[in-house]
Design a protein around this motif. Structure first.
Motif, short mmCIF file in Angstrom:
data_model
loop_
_atom_site.label_atom_id
_atom_site.label_comp_id
_atom_site.label_asym_id
_atom_site.label_seq_id
_atom_site.Cartn_x
_atom_site.Cartn_y
_atom_site.Cartn_z
N LYS A 104 -20.22 -8.60 -1.96
CA LYS A 104 -20.34 -8.34 -0.52
C LYS A 104 -18.98 -8.16 0.15
CE LYS A 104 -23.22 -10.99 1.75
NZ LYS A 104 -23.89 -12.24 2.23
N SER A 105 -18.03 -8.99 -0.18
CA SER A 105 -16.71 -8.97 0.47
C SER A 105 -15.68 -8.16 -0.30
CB SER A 105 -16.19 -10.41 0.62
OG SER A 105 -17.07 -11.22 1.36
N ARG A 106 -15.72 -8.25 -1.61
CA ARG A 106 -14.67 -7.68 -2.45
C ARG A 106 -14.46 -6.18 -2.25
NH1 ARG A 106 -15.46 -6.79 -8.60
NH2 ARG A 106 -13.44 -5.96 -9.24
N PRO A 107 -15.52 -5.35 -2.10
CA PRO A 107 -15.29 -3.91 -1.99
C PRO A 107 -14.51 -3.50 -0.74
CG PRO A 107 -17.61 -4.43 -1.62
CD PRO A 107 -16.96 -5.66 -2.17
N PHE A 108 -14.46 -4.35 0.28
CA PHE A 108 -13.72 -4.00 1.49
C PHE A 108 -12.22 -3.86 1.22
CE2 PHE A 108 -17.71 -4.90 3.25
CZ PHE A 108 -17.75 -4.47 4.57
N PHE A 109 -11.71 -4.59 0.23
CA PHE A 109 -10.31 -4.44 -0.15
C PHE A 109 -10.04 -3.04 -0.68
CE2 PHE A 109 -10.95 -9.13 -1.10
CZ PHE A 109 -10.30 -9.57 0.05
N LEU A 110 -10.98 -2.49 -1.42
CA LEU A 110 -10.83 -1.17 -2.01
C LEU A 110 -11.00 -0.08 -0.95
CD1 LEU A 110 -10.60 0.67 -4.55
CD2 LEU A 110 -13.10 0.49 -4.74
N TRP A 111 -12.01 -0.21 -0.11
CA TRP A 111 -12.38 0.85 0.81
C TRP A 111 -11.41 1.03 1.97
CZ3 TRP A 111 -18.07 -1.24 1.24
CH2 TRP A 111 -18.74 -0.97 0.04
N TYR A 112 -10.88 -0.06 2.48
CA TYR A 112 -10.17 0.02 3.77
C TYR A 112 -8.67 -0.21 3.70
CZ TYR A 112 -14.87 0.02 5.68
OH TYR A 112 -16.17 0.36 5.98
N ALA A 113 -8.12 -0.47 2.52
CA ALA A 113 -6.68 -0.74 2.43
C ALA A 113 -5.84 0.46 2.84
CB ALA A 113 -6.32 -1.18 1.01
N LEU A 114 -6.19 1.65 2.35
CA LEU A 114 -5.38 2.83 2.63
C LEU A 114 -5.40 3.20 4.12
CD1 LEU A 114 -3.56 5.06 1.59
CD2 LEU A 114 -5.61 6.41 1.04
N PRO A 115 -6.58 3.29 4.77
CA PRO A 115 -6.54 3.59 6.21
C PRO A 115 -5.82 2.52 7.03
CG PRO A 115 -8.79 3.13 5.47
CD PRO A 115 -7.96 3.29 4.26
N TYR A 116 -5.89 1.27 6.58
CA TYR A 116 -5.16 0.19 7.27
C TYR A 116 -3.66 0.47 7.26
CZ TYR A 116 -3.03 -4.47 7.74
OH TYR A 116 -2.25 -5.54 8.12
N VAL A 117 -3.14 0.82 6.11
CA VAL A 117 -1.70 1.06 5.99
C VAL A 117 -1.30 2.32 6.75
CG1 VAL A 117 0.10 1.68 4.34
CG2 VAL A 117 -1.47 -0.20 3.83
N ILE A 118 -2.13 3.36 6.71
CA ILE A 118 -1.80 4.60 7.43
C ILE A 118 -1.71 4.33 8.93
CG2 ILE A 118 -2.73 6.85 8.10
CD1 ILE A 118 -3.83 7.10 5.23
#
Length: 440
Positions: free
Chosen positions: A79-93
């Protein structure tokens, strides 16, 4: 029966580095974004204040939305773990875009600030909230959860200190006198490192203990549990007050040294004393075993308030040794407070499970909610009071503004520590632990 430990050191370290990754950007926002907007980007203090209000109102919705998204996520990764994969790049951008200074007119510059800062707030929540929500699913061992929370905060606090100490020197190094370029290149460096660490967390951590029959409940059932979860309500208020305190003091530090001490180069030095927060974090494992988490956090608040009182005395006298010493003591207390936050939220999630509801997303959202609202209110208080007192960027300040800077830097945080202590007295740790232990 004593529960076995489920995690190994590579996973523990990777979990802790997730908070380090977020703090590379988050600490830039907390400590330097208001200064960047007013003294580098060119927004007025009143425009910055309104922006912070709007952003924090958005964050209230975003924290709940991300929490609901986590609780309704069905994937092979959990439930929580995939959010690290999905949203890391847009966060940094968006972190990088926030520190871009386009050559627009006043309206265009303000619009750019709104779009980038609001986007950064959303994606920060998307990668930070899962750090808290995943914790109670990694292990059932009480002491292991405490250790994981301490490791997380140790890395998070370490990076906070690194950013606080080295940001301005890096800005000077990269910019060669051009702060616009210096801030941009600094956030690009931090962003690249952050991206690598967040993705590393995704690959290394695991969700082991989820109960499908309790994991995807309706919002009405979750709401019923929240109203009965008194420890969660109390710790939510404490978190909000802590970040309000932190925002007011941190955002004012550079103004105090620039306009009252007339030496902003001292900011990295005074921020270096916050390294003592790591002492508080390390003490948590032993202290919480001996006197419990609630009394450990109460002790932390008392220590932090004592240090803040010394700092306030130094600020009034413009006495650097007192300011540095007060910062050191205050930071030890802050380490005890903030190091326990994710651990105590994990306890309230497990307490909710004792009532038949596994809603780690919504319950963990209180952490990001408290961070976002506390930072927003802190930015509003600081920028709003500066505006009312007649603050003018890059000019000598009038007496009213000087008093307002000292008030924000020294006395308001002290008053908030007192309120925080009183609120935490209502945290019912005995009932919470009894309910959790009855599940085993």
């Amino acid at each position: 029966m004593k529960q076995p430990w489920q995690t190994a050191w590579p996973e523990r370290i990777s979990y802790g580095l997730s908070d380090a990754a977020d703090n590379l950007v988050f600490q830039m926002m907390t400590t330097y974004l208001l200064f960047f907007y007013t003294d580098v980007y060119g927004l007025s203090a009143s425009a910055a204040a309104i922006l912070f209000v709007v952003a924090r109102l958005a964050d209230v919705v975003e924290s709940l939305l991300i929490g609901i998204m986590i609780d309704h996520t069905h994937s092979r990764y959990g439930k929580s773990r995939p959010f690290f994969l999905w949203y890391a790049l847009p966060y940094v951008i968006f972190a990088m875009l926030t520190f871009v200074t386009p050559n627009f007119g006043a309206t265009g510059k303000l619009a750019w600030a709104y779009v980038t800062y609001l986007g950064l707030g959303f994606f920060y929540t998307a990668v930070n909230l899962p750090i808290t929500s995943i914790l109670p699913t990694m292990s059932k061992n009480e002491h292991e959860l405490t250790l994981l929370g301490v490791i997380r905060q140790f890395f998070g606090s370490s990076v906070q200190i690194i950013v606080a100490v080295f940001t301005l020197p890096l800005v000077a190094f990269f910019g060669h006198g051009n702060q616009q370029l210096g801030f941009l290149l600094t956030i690009i460096l931090f962003g690249i490192i952050s991206l690598a660490l967040i993705w590393n967390t995704f690959f290394q951590v695991r969700e082991r203990f989820s109960q499908p029959e309790r994991a995807h409940q309706s919002l009405s059932e979750v709401w019923g549990m929240l109203k009965k979860n008194q420890p969660w309500i109390v710790i939510s208020v404490v978190i909000l007050l802590y970040w309000l305190t932190t925002a007011i003091k941190n955002q004012t530090t550079i103004y105090y040294f620039k306009y009252l001490i007339h030496n902003e180069n001292l900011v990295p030095i005074v921020n270096g004393f916050t390294f003592a927060a790591l002492v508080g974090v390390v003490l948590i494992v032993r202290a919480s075993r001996r006197i419990g988490k609630k009394r450990t956090m109460l002790t932390g608040i008392l220590v932090a308030a004592s240090g803040q009182l010394i700092l306030a005395s130094g600020a009034e006298l413009q006495n650097l040794p007192l300011i540095f010493g007060g910062t050191l003591i205050n930071s030890v207390g802050n380490g005890l407070i903030i190091g326990l936050v994710s651990i105590m939220i994990a306890d309230t999630i497990r307490f909710g499970m004792s009532m038949g509801i596994q809603a780690e997303g919504i319950l963990a959202s209180t952490d990001d909610f408290g961070v976002n609202v506390g930072l927003g209110l802190g930015g509003l208080v600081t920028a709003g009071l500066f505006h009312l007192s007649g603050y003018t960027a890059n000019h000598a300040q009038n007496v009213a503004t000087q008093h307002m800077i000292t008030l924000n830097y020294a006395w308001l945080p002290l008053a908030l520590y007192v309120v925080m202590f009183v609120i935490l007295l209502f945290y019912n740790e005995t009932r919470l632990l009894a309910a959790i232990n009855d599940q085993k």
